[in-house]
Design a protein around this motif. Structure first.
Motif, PDB file in Angstrom:
ATOM      1  N   GLY A  46       0.834  -1.190   0.000  1.00  0.00           N
ATOM      2  CA  GLY A  46       0.000   0.000   0.000  1.00  0.00           C
ATOM      3  C   GLY A  46       0.870   1.241   0.000  1.00  0.00           C
ATOM      4  N   GLY A  47       0.293   2.358  -0.391  1.00  0.00           N
ATOM      5  CA  GLY A  47       1.050   3.611  -0.437  1.00  0.00           C
ATOM      6  C   GLY A  47       0.215   4.773   0.048  1.00  0.00           C
ATOM      7  N   GLU A  48       0.737   5.973  -0.151  1.00  0.00           N
ATOM      8  CA  GLU A  48       0.017   7.169   0.288  1.00  0.00           C
ATOM      9  C   GLU A  48       0.472   8.367  -0.525  1.00  0.00           C
ATOM     10  N   MET A  49      -0.330   9.400  -0.493  1.00  0.00           N
ATOM     11  CA  MET A  49      -0.001  10.625  -1.214  1.00  0.00           C
ATOM     12  C   MET A  49       1.037  11.434  -0.421  1.00  0.00           C
ATOM     13  N   ALA A  57       1.704  16.054  -4.423  1.00  0.00           N
ATOM     14  CA  ALA A  57       1.002  15.670  -5.653  1.00  0.00           C
ATOM     15  C   ALA A  57       1.324  14.253  -6.102  1.00  0.00           C
ATOM     16  N   TRP A  58       2.178  13.537  -5.343  1.00  0.00           N
ATOM     17  CA  TRP A  58       2.662  12.236  -5.779  1.00  0.00           C
ATOM     18  C   TRP A  58       2.096  11.124  -4.909  1.00  0.00           C
ATOM     19  N   TYR A  59       1.728  10.042  -5.562  1.00  0.00           N
ATOM     20  CA  TYR A  59       1.379   8.819  -4.852  1.00  0.00           C
ATOM     21  C   TYR A  59       2.660   8.017  -4.696  1.00  0.00           C
ATOM     22  N   THR A  60       2.952   7.582  -3.472  1.00  0.00           N
ATOM     23  CA  THR A  60       4.262   6.992  -3.183  1.00  0.00           C
ATOM     24  C   THR A  60       4.148   5.519  -2.800  1.00  0.00           C
ATOM     25  N   ASP A  61       5.247   4.811  -3.020  1.00  0.00           N
ATOM     26  CA  ASP A  61       5.366   3.407  -2.633  1.00  0.00           C
ATOM     27  C   ASP A  61       5.852   3.354  -1.189  1.00  0.00           C
ATOM     28  N   ALA A  62       4.967   3.729  -0.267  1.00  0.00           N
ATOM     29  CA  ALA A  62       5.373   3.931   1.124  1.00  0.00           C
ATOM     30  C   ALA A  62       5.288   2.673   1.971  1.00  0.00           C
ATOM     31  N   HIS A  63       4.685   1.601   1.468  1.00  0.00           N
ATOM     32  CA  HIS A  63       4.486   0.376   2.264  1.00  0.00           C
ATOM     33  C   HIS A  63       3.787   0.728   3.569  1.00  0.00           C
ATOM     34  N   SER A  64       2.724   1.522   3.455  1.00  0.00           N
ATOM     35  CA  SER A  64       2.163   2.167   4.635  1.00  0.00           C
ATOM     36  C   SER A  64       0.794   1.660   5.051  1.00  0.00           C
ATOM     37  N   GLU A  78       4.362  -6.189   1.363  1.00  0.00           N
ATOM     38  CA  GLU A  78       5.349  -5.322   2.000  1.00  0.00           C
ATOM     39  C   GLU A  78       4.655  -4.312   2.916  1.00  0.00           C
ATOM     40  N   LEU A  79       5.105  -4.252   4.153  1.00  0.00           N
ATOM     41  CA  LEU A  79       4.595  -3.293   5.124  1.00  0.00           C
ATOM     42  C   LEU A  79       5.754  -2.805   5.974  1.00  0.00           C
ATOM     43  N   TYR A 137       2.963  -0.847  11.192  1.00  0.00           N
ATOM     44  CA  TYR A 137       2.223  -2.045  11.582  1.00  0.00           C
ATOM     45  C   TYR A 137       0.940  -1.692  12.322  1.00  0.00           C
ATOM     46  N   ALA A 138       1.004  -0.676  13.184  1.00  0.00           N
ATOM     47  CA  ALA A 138      -0.180  -0.298  13.964  1.00  0.00           C
ATOM     48  C   ALA A 138      -1.311   0.183  13.070  1.00  0.00           C
ATOM     49  N   THR A 139      -0.982   0.648  11.867  1.00  0.00           N
ATOM     50  CA  THR A 139      -2.021   1.093  10.938  1.00  0.00           C
ATOM     51  C   THR A 139      -2.955  -0.048  10.567  1.00  0.00           C
ATOM     52  N   LEU A 140      -2.381  -1.234  10.362  1.00  0.00           N
ATOM     53  CA  LEU A 140      -3.169  -2.405  10.006  1.00  0.00           C
ATOM     54  C   LEU A 140      -3.518  -3.255  11.218  1.00  0.00           C
ATOM     55  N   GLY A 141      -2.547  -3.468  12.095  1.00  0.00           N
ATOM     56  CA  GLY A 141      -2.733  -4.388  13.196  1.00  0.00           C
ATOM     57  C   GLY A 141      -2.705  -5.826  12.727  1.00  0.00           C
ATOM     58  N   PHE A 142      -2.786  -6.739  13.672  1.00  0.00           N
ATOM     59  CA  PHE A 142      -2.689  -8.158  13.348  1.00  0.00           C
ATOM     60  C   PHE A 142      -3.822  -8.599  12.431  1.00  0.00           C
TER      61      PHE A 142
END
Length: 260
Positions: free
Chosen positions: A187-190, A193-200, A227-228, A233-238
């Motif tokens: 996953g990524g995030e803005m 103006a750019w969408y990034t490969d942030a592994h977020s 990839e995370l 990790y806390a963004t998704l959790g287990f």
């Protein structure tokens, strides 16, 4: 897991003891693969044979199934500090000249490492103008010349579709999927103006669609990796992480593919 930090001082490689101990404990029962960002193989500088041999020794120690790197340049010249790591993969020209200088270096890496070597397609934020060929065509020719494989990062492809208006379907139609050994999703995030490969965070729906399209057409596929970044990790959790891995398993169906 990161096994070492690299420094301009000596010793060049500072081993991370807890990571080494973790690898020692799990590799007896769990196969591993190596993924690097330190080689900068696609840059114009000579091959860093010391780095290659350091990777090869670690890959032998842990019996890594394969070693992958990025189709990008990471090392750049610095006026005061000499050579430094840019911290992000820099794009390279997809042309015959780059192919001629890259193929021999890649062949040496394959020989030194003694196991399959894969190159990953890049998230590109500024394209090199006037390239002779597409990235997919470049990867096809590179694999044909060297026997290397492809780590197909579908989130990177999605990043380029969002930012550069690439057509992901045309890309996959051109890429020889028989060379794909591993797939990455993320996953990524803005960022501005750019969408990034942030592994977020969680993987976007269009990336899942790409995975569903590729898996049946990639006969050499051995693994799919989510990839995370550990800081997210806390963004998704287990439960969220488990859901992402379950979604990968639904894509691969009954195929003999590892999920990580």
């Amino acid at each position: 897991e990161t096994l070492w930090h690299e420094s301009q001082e000596q010793p060049r490689y500072r081993l991370i003891q807890p990571a080494l101990e973790l690898f020692d404990s799990i590799t007896a029962r769990t196969p591993v693969v190596f993924h690097g960002i330190g080689l900068s193989i696609a840059g114009g500088r000579p091959l860093d044979i010391e780095h290659v041999r350091h990777v090869a020794a670690a890959a032998d120690r842990y019996q890594a199934g394969w070693y992958s790197e990025h189709l990008a340049a990471f090392r750049v010249g610095h006026e005061q500090m000499g050579e430094i790591h840019a911290g992000v993969g820099l794009p390279v020209p997809f042309d015959s000249g780059t192919l001629r200088q890259l193929a021999p270096k890649l062949s040496i890496v394959i020989e030194e490492v003694g196991r399959p070597v894969l190159l990953e397609n890049s998230a590109i934020y500024v394209e090199v103008p006037d390239s002779e060929m597409t990235e997919a065509a470049f990867l096809n020719r590179l694999c044909e010349a060297t026997g290397a494989g492809v780590l197909l990062d579908l989130h990177n492809l999605f990043v380029n579709q969002v930012n550069l208006r690439w057509d992901a379907e045309l890309y996959l139609a051109e890429l020889d999927l028989a060379n794909v050994v591993e797939i990455h999703v993320a996953g990524g995030e803005m960022l501005g103006a750019w969408y990034t490969d942030a592994h977020s965070g969680g993987c976007p729906a269009p990336v899942w669609d790409l995975l569903d399209r590729v898996v049946p057409s990639a006969p050499a596929l051995r693994a799919v990796t989510f990839e995370l970044h550990e800081s997210r990790y806390a963004t998704l959790g287990f439960n969220g992480l488990t859901a992402e891995l379950s979604r990968i398993r639904s894509s691969i169906g009954g195929a003999s593919v590892d999920v990580a």
